[in-house]
Design an enzyme around this catalytic site. Structure first.
Site, PDB file in Angstrom:
ATOM      1  N   HIS A 115       0.830  -1.208   0.000  1.00 38.17           N
ATOM      2  CA  HIS A 115       0.000   0.000   0.000  1.00 38.17           C
ATOM      3  C   HIS A 115       0.865   1.260   0.000  1.00 38.17           C
ATOM      4  O   HIS A 115       0.431   2.323  -0.436  1.00 38.17           O
ATOM      5  CB  HIS A 115      -0.920   0.037   1.224  1.00 38.17           C
ATOM      6  CG  HIS A 115      -2.006  -0.991   1.194  1.00 38.17           C
ATOM      7  ND1 HIS A 115      -1.836  -2.270   1.676  1.00 38.17           N
ATOM      8  CD2 HIS A 115      -3.276  -0.936   0.721  1.00 38.17           C
ATOM      9  CE1 HIS A 115      -2.957  -2.952   1.519  1.00 38.17           C
ATOM     10  NE2 HIS A 115      -3.845  -2.169   0.949  1.00 38.17           N
ATOM     11  N   ASP A 120      -4.197  -5.505  -8.340  1.00 33.86           N
ATOM     12  CA  ASP A 120      -4.505  -4.955  -7.030  1.00 33.86           C
ATOM     13  C   ASP A 120      -4.793  -3.469  -7.253  1.00 33.86           C
ATOM     14  O   ASP A 120      -4.581  -2.933  -8.349  1.00 33.86           O
ATOM     15  CB  ASP A 120      -3.334  -5.161  -6.061  1.00 33.86           C
ATOM     16  CG  ASP A 120      -3.787  -5.221  -4.610  1.00 33.86           C
ATOM     17  OD1 ASP A 120      -4.895  -4.735  -4.308  1.00 33.86           O
ATOM     18  OD2 ASP A 120      -3.031  -5.728  -3.760  1.00 33.86           O
TER      19      ASP A 120
END
Length: 262
Positions: A125, A199
């Site tokens: 992230h 993702d």
């Protein structure tokens, strides 16, 4: 939403432990590490079936689960309790039970995060993790659950923002943008024919190094079917349309991806 949409919507949720991962006022299910500790895999199948029932009740078609990563790095800041455990065969069995419970009850799934996010110490992230193992190790461990889930009828795969030099020698290219990893390995070698998702493209593992529209085009070229959470949707669509006009990619490639979704 479906009533207002000119084109039917394909609706997904990141619900690894059910709708409660993203929605309030919903009964939570256990995280995968807890499920990895129980002996009765039938309970995991039943959980998948119930999550599928709840998804269908509110109009969701795809659940971004199960996590098929092996929890083999205690310093991993992002997978840990989301994994079924550190034993590759246990991870495979539990992932299959959860997958089958959902798929048998009409919900598409994605195993994630291909080619394996377990042995990392960086959260994708915020940055780009690197997996430094050789191909033999990757085949024996990280890739093991994904490879077998494909044989067992997996409907979808999510690609991780990971740098894996043994699978793609290009400098610091994340797997989400890697043709050697997605097309050559996943599609051609493993024969995966299901839906392939990136993702989320707003994550630091790709967003820090690439402009949004460039990343979307590279993800398309790499072999992804659905580009998840692009930061600049209009710019990304325009960039891909320009690439088709220039002959960088073909309209057939676009149509083939659309047919898979339909």
């Amino acid at each position: 939403m479906q009533e207002k949409a000119k084109i039917p919507l394909l609706i997904s949720i990141d619900g690894e432990w059910g709708l409660s991962m993203r929605l309030d006022s919903v009964l939570p299910f256990p995280r995968q590490m807890m499920l990895g500790a129980i002996e009765n895999e039938g309970l995991i199948y039943d959980m998948g079936a119930e999550i599928a029932r709840q998804c269908k009740r509110i109009g969701i078609h795809i659940n971004f689960a199960p996590v098929a990563d092996i929890n083999n790095n205690p310093r991993n800041p992002v997978i840990n309790s989301r994994s079924f455990g550190e034993n590759k065969k246990l991870v495979l069995r539990r992932s299959y039970a959860y997958m089958a419970g959902m798929q048998d009850n009409g919900i598409l799934v994605t195993a994630k995060h291909f080619p394996g996010h377990g042995d990392t110490d960086v959260d994708s992230h915020y940055g780009l993790p690197s997996v430094g193992h050789n191909k033999k190790h990757l085949e024996q461990f990280e890739l093991y659950p994904f490879r077998h889930l494909i044989k067992l009828g997996l409907s979808g795969m999510m690609i991780a923002h990971l740098h894996v030099p043994a699978l793609d020698a290009a400098t610091l290219v994340p797997a989400t943008l890697s043709k050697p990893i997605i097309t050559d390995l996943l599609k051609n070698k493993y024969g995966f024919q299901g839906l392939i998702f990136t993702d989320a493209m707003n994550m630091g593992g790709v967003a820090k190094a690439y402009e949004a529209d460039e990343a979307s085009l590279l993800a398309f070229k790499a072999g992804n079917d659905i580009i998840l959470f692009p930061q600049e949707i209009k710019k990304s669509i325009k960039r891909i349309a320009q690439a088709i006009k220039k002959g960088e990619i073909t309209e057939k490639e676009l149509n083939d991806k659309c047919r898979k979704v339909l």
